[in-house]
Design a protein around this motif. Structure first.
Motif, PDB file in Angstrom:
ATOM      1  N   PRO A  41       0.809  -1.228   0.000  1.00 53.79           N
ATOM      2  CA  PRO A  41       0.000   0.000   0.000  1.00 53.79           C
ATOM      3  C   PRO A  41       0.842   1.277   0.000  1.00 53.79           C
ATOM      4  O   PRO A  41       0.472   2.258  -0.651  1.00 53.79           O
ATOM      5  N   LEU A  42       1.957   1.266   0.728  1.00 55.46           N
ATOM      6  CA  LEU A  42       2.813   2.447   0.717  1.00 55.46           C
ATOM      7  C   LEU A  42       3.363   2.720  -0.681  1.00 55.46           C
ATOM      8  O   LEU A  42       3.449   3.877  -1.114  1.00 55.46           O
ATOM      9  N   GLY A  43       3.767   1.672  -1.384  1.00 57.28           N
ATOM     10  CA  GLY A  43       4.235   1.862  -2.749  1.00 57.28           C
ATOM     11  C   GLY A  43       3.153   2.435  -3.644  1.00 57.28           C
ATOM     12  O   GLY A  43       3.428   3.285  -4.506  1.00 57.28           O
ATOM     13  N   ALA A  44       1.901   1.975  -3.447  1.00 57.94           N
ATOM     14  CA  ALA A  44       0.801   2.512  -4.237  1.00 57.94           C
ATOM     15  C   ALA A  44       0.499   3.965  -3.894  1.00 57.94           C
ATOM     16  O   ALA A  44       0.006   4.714  -4.743  1.00 57.94           O
ATOM     17  N   ILE A  45       0.804   4.364  -2.675  1.00 60.42           N
ATOM     18  CA  ILE A  45       0.520   5.745  -2.250  1.00 60.42           C
ATOM     19  C   ILE A  45       1.607   6.706  -2.700  1.00 60.42           C
ATOM     20  O   ILE A  45       1.334   7.773  -3.261  1.00 60.42           O
ATOM     21  N   ILE A  46       2.874   6.347  -2.452  1.00 58.77           N
ATOM     22  CA  ILE A  46       3.967   7.280  -2.755  1.00 58.77           C
ATOM     23  C   ILE A  46       4.268   7.324  -4.248  1.00 58.77           C
ATOM     24  O   ILE A  46       4.773   8.322  -4.753  1.00 58.77           O
ATOM     25  N   ARG A  47       4.005   6.219  -4.975  1.00 62.99           N
ATOM     26  CA  ARG A  47       4.170   6.162  -6.435  1.00 62.99           C
ATOM     27  C   ARG A  47       5.579   6.558  -6.862  1.00 62.99           C
ATOM     28  O   ARG A  47       5.775   7.357  -7.779  1.00 62.99           O
ATOM     29  N   PRO A  58      -1.384  -2.366  13.243  1.00 64.34           N
ATOM     30  CA  PRO A  58      -2.270  -1.209  12.987  1.00 64.34           C
ATOM     31  C   PRO A  58      -1.765  -0.322  11.858  1.00 64.34           C
ATOM     32  O   PRO A  58      -2.569   0.215  11.088  1.00 64.34           O
ATOM     33  N   LEU A  59      -0.440  -0.145  11.753  1.00 66.26           N
ATOM     34  CA  LEU A  59       0.106   0.655  10.656  1.00 66.26           C
ATOM     35  C   LEU A  59      -0.208   0.012   9.306  1.00 66.26           C
ATOM     36  O   LEU A  59      -0.585   0.702   8.345  1.00 66.26           O
ATOM     37  N   ILE A  80      -5.957   0.595   4.123  1.00 67.57           N
ATOM     38  CA  ILE A  80      -7.253   1.274   3.955  1.00 67.57           C
ATOM     39  C   ILE A  80      -7.083   2.580   3.190  1.00 67.57           C
ATOM     40  O   ILE A  80      -7.868   2.910   2.290  1.00 67.57           O
ATOM     41  N   LYS A  81      -6.039   3.333   3.520  1.00 67.35           N
ATOM     42  CA  LYS A  81      -5.798   4.596   2.825  1.00 67.35           C
ATOM     43  C   LYS A  81      -5.506   4.371   1.346  1.00 67.35           C
ATOM     44  O   LYS A  81      -5.953   5.132   0.478  1.00 67.35           O
ATOM     45  N   ALA A  82      -4.726   3.334   1.044  1.00 63.30           N
ATOM     46  CA  ALA A  82      -4.406   3.055  -0.356  1.00 63.30           C
ATOM     47  C   ALA A  82      -5.642   2.594  -1.121  1.00 63.30           C
ATOM     48  O   ALA A  82      -5.816   2.946  -2.299  1.00 63.30           O
ATOM     49  N   MET A  83      -6.515   1.820  -0.491  1.00 61.90           N
ATOM     50  CA  MET A  83      -7.731   1.374  -1.166  1.00 61.90           C
ATOM     51  C   MET A  83      -8.672   2.537  -1.449  1.00 61.90           C
ATOM     52  O   MET A  83      -9.397   2.528  -2.451  1.00 61.90           O
ATOM     53  N   ASN A  84      -8.650   3.544  -0.583  1.00 61.69           N
ATOM     54  CA  ASN A  84      -9.519   4.717  -0.760  1.00 61.69           C
ATOM     55  C   ASN A  84      -8.830   5.854  -1.502  1.00 61.69           C
ATOM     56  O   ASN A  84      -9.387   6.958  -1.584  1.00 61.69           O
ATOM     57  N   PHE A 111       0.663  10.848   1.917  1.00 60.25           N
ATOM     58  CA  PHE A 111       1.978  11.469   1.829  1.00 60.25           C
ATOM     59  C   PHE A 111       1.961  12.709   0.934  1.00 60.25           C
ATOM     60  O   PHE A 111       2.899  12.962   0.193  1.00 60.25           O
ATOM     61  N   ASP A 112       0.848  13.463   0.958  1.00 55.78           N
ATOM     62  CA  ASP A 112       0.780  14.719   0.218  1.00 55.78           C
ATOM     63  C   ASP A 112       1.571  15.775   0.983  1.00 55.78           C
ATOM     64  O   ASP A 112       1.169  16.203   2.075  1.00 55.78           O
TER      65      ASP A 112
END
Length: 643
Positions: free
Chosen positions: A405-411, A460-461, A467-471, A476-477
């Motif tokens: 998920p972190l990889g999907a978020i930070i791109r 929990p992390l 959840i954040k990546a799915m939504n 990390f803005d």
């Protein structure tokens, strides 16, 4: 369906090479750390490359539990970071495929890795650790390689010191050699001086053979006459002498059975059996100690200090019957009056007896406490090793659900950003894991809590970032966090205005002038209302009206946005003079009356906040005046356009 299968194959092909690369890189790094830690035990021993290679192989196998979670974290970050950076993840989501479906093939693959990690921990790792530690301890006990330096004493042979002034490297001859034999103690030393010598090993490599030429031997003979003041000695001159010194240069492997009986060499069944057996032994010892304490009587304060127990003392201090678990009644006496009734000699005897008894009992109890502590430590070490069989599998799953998920978020693909994030997260995991391990090992925390502490923190992390990546949340803005801290610290923002290349709707000059006038009136009214600096009490009770500030800020932004459609570049350029009006918390720090009164009372905190707020309010009024000035300038420019 065929597209899904192709997609799964594509994701696996993208992940597997990165996983293999990162795993071997991380394994190499931890192996170098192992080498650096034990380099002193390996260097200078004359070990063969085969033995060293065997040690490094078993060490690499033993380091897999540390390398595997970090490799999974880094590979998943890089894989999904590459997907996001190349917009492949966006294309997948646009096709109606959710992030969990994209992760599904890797979830299955990591699940197999987690199961394999469990069996690896249970079946393979104990054997590898037994062989690694056995080899390492064998290397520690091996004698160092014989290399006598020139001009300095060589003390690596037990009981001997050798000195060589000069060596001929071509012939192997040693010149001006001194040998100090202190194997029988310093008082009985034997000293040999030789003009030259030749050194070699016996065929079985267990003795050092020295062939000495032209020298002297001095030997102290104190053992022959220990009562004499004058110590006899013997001096011998020789032309040719041979000396054998015990020096085992062979590499002797220790027996693996001793290490196999330790906790590192046992599987789950053996660990549980040891825990149960030692636990029963601890319970039995504890019951015996308790029964012994209940049935132990104390010696009477009289001349007879036998300490045996089931007799009534003269003083009546204590009386315990010989019947099991049924102590008899204790006769109460006044100890002070009893002691003072004795003469000085009897008092001293009583005190000495009590002191000796206390020391003896204290020593016995301390010995028993140490014995029980050692047994409990054995149980803890086996319980820790038992839980380690499961923590690695859980860590693999947790790190995947953090990394993907972190990889999907930070791109961000490549090795830079993912490596930094992976190292930081792994440091957090390692710190908590090591802290929990040490606290559990020393008995400060329960074993289960110490060994699962890192998982309790990271699970929990993992859930949060998944959840954040799915939504598609912008966790990390950077601008989001910068604006948050600017609002928190009361910092003002600079306005950025870009001229439009294409203008579709022209502005109405009259409408623009009217809107600027209304904005100016609101700002002037605000400045008139808050012309004076607020006192400490007014600041905490009233503050500034946040609704007015928010309304003025929105009106200013709307007016700036409206005027960007103006075709006059001078009008557009002057829009940057409008400051950003934001409703910061420091203008009215408290919305609740009870909190305001509380902060007034707690003036050590309230006064610094008040001073900070006054400075922010002063800057706000300065921004308001800049709005008024900018309105006047824009109005003048618009009037010129109109004329």
């Amino acid at each position: 369906m065929r597209i899904i299968k192709r997609l799964n194959l594509f994701i696996l092909k993208s992940f597997l090479p990165l996983f293999a690369m990162t795993f071997f890189i991380v394994l190499f790094i931890v192996l170098m750390q192992f080498l650096w830690k034990y380099i002193d035990d390996l260097v200078g021993k004359g070990l063969s490359m085969g033995v060293l290679g065997e040690l490094f192989f078993y060490a690499a196998v033993s380091m897999v539990p540390m390398a595997l979670p970090l490799a999974i974290l880094l590979a998943s970050l890089m894989t999904f970071g590459n997907f996001g950076e190349k917009f492949e993840l966006t294309a997948m989501k646009a096709s109606g495929i959710s992030l969990l479906k994209v992760m599904r093939p890797l979830i299955i693959f990591i699940g197999f890795i987690a199961v394999g990690a469990f069996f690896f921990q249970n079946d393979v790792l104990p054997k590898a650790q037994v062989k690694m530690w056995t080899l390492l301890f064998s290397m520690r006990q091996k004698s160092p390689e014989l290399e006598i330096p020139e001009g300095t004493f060589y003390d690596q042979i037990p009981g001997y010191n050798l000195f060589v002034k000069h060596k001929d490297k071509e012939t192997g001859m040693l010149y001006d050699m001194m040998i100090y034999d202190i194997s029988r103690g310093g008082d009985n030393a034997t000293i040999l001086l030789s003009d030259s010598a030749r050194l070699a090993f016996t065929p079985d490599m267990r003795y050092l053979y020295l062939h000495l030429f032209t020298g002297e031997q001095f030997e102290n003979l104190r053992d022959q006459s220990n009562l004499d003041r004058n110590v006899p000695f013997r001096r011998e001159t020789f032309k040719d002498k041979e000396v054998l010194i015990k020096f085992d240069a062979n590499f002797n492997r220790l027996d693996e059975d001793g290490m196999r009986r330790q906790y590192v060499g046992k599987n789950i069944a053996e660990l549980r059996a040891t825990i149960d057996s030692v636990g029963r032994r601890v319970d039995s010892i504890g019951r015996n100690y308790a029964a012994e304490l209940r049935h132990t009587s104390f010696p009477a304060l009289r001349g007879d200090q036998s300490g045996s127990g089931d007799t009534q003392s003269k003083s009546g201090i204590s009386e315990v019957s010989g019947k099991k678990d049924k102590p008899s009644a204790v006769k109460e006496v006044n100890i002070d009056s009893l002691i003072t009734s004795l003469d000085a000699q009897r008092q001293a005897a009583v005190f000495d007896a009590a002191k000796n008894l206390s020391r003896r009992r204290s020593g016995e109890l301390q010995f028993r406490a140490d014995d029980m502590a050692a047994e409990k430590k054995t149980i803890r070490r086996h319980e820790i090793e038992l839980l380690k069989k499961y923590t690695l599998s859980v860590a693999c799953l947790v790190f995947f659900f953090i990394g993907a998920p972190l990889g999907a978020i930070i791109r961000k693909g490549g090795l830079g950003t993912p490596l930094v994030i992976s190292v930081l997260l792994f440091l957090v995991y390692y710190i908590f894991d090591n802290t929990g391990y040490k606290m559990a090992r020393d008995g400060h925390w329960p074993v289960w809590f110490g060994m699962w502490l890192s998982s309790f923190i990271l699970i929990p992390l993992g859930c949060y970032v998944t959840i954040k990546a799915m939504n598609d949340s912008s966790v990390f803005d950077r601008d989001r966090y910068v604006n948050f801290f600017n609002r928190l610290l009361g910092r003002r923002q600079a306005r950025s205005v870009r001229a439009k290349e294409v203008i579709i709707n022209d502005i109405s000059v009259d409408e623009a002038i009217k809107r600027l006038g209304g904005l100016k009136e609101d700002v002037v009214a605000f400045l008139t209302r808050y012309s004076r600096r607020q006192s400490y009490f007014d600041y905490w009770i009233k503050g500034y009206d946040m609704n007015d500030i928010r309304r003025i800020g929105v009106t200013t932004d709307d007016e700036v946005e409206y005027l960007t459609d103006c075709r006059d570049p001078f009008v557009v350029n002057k829009l940057t003079e409008f400051p950003v009006i934001a409703p910061l918390w420091v203008y009215a720090p408290s919305k609740h009356k009870w909190l305001s009164y509380l902060m007034i009372v707690i003036f050590p905190i309230g006064i610094p906040v008040w001073l900070f707020g006054l400075d922010a309010q002063s800057k706000l009024k300065g921004d308001m005046r800049r709005v008024v000035a900018a309105c006047d300038v824009e109005t003048e420019l618009l009037q010129k356009m109109q004329s």
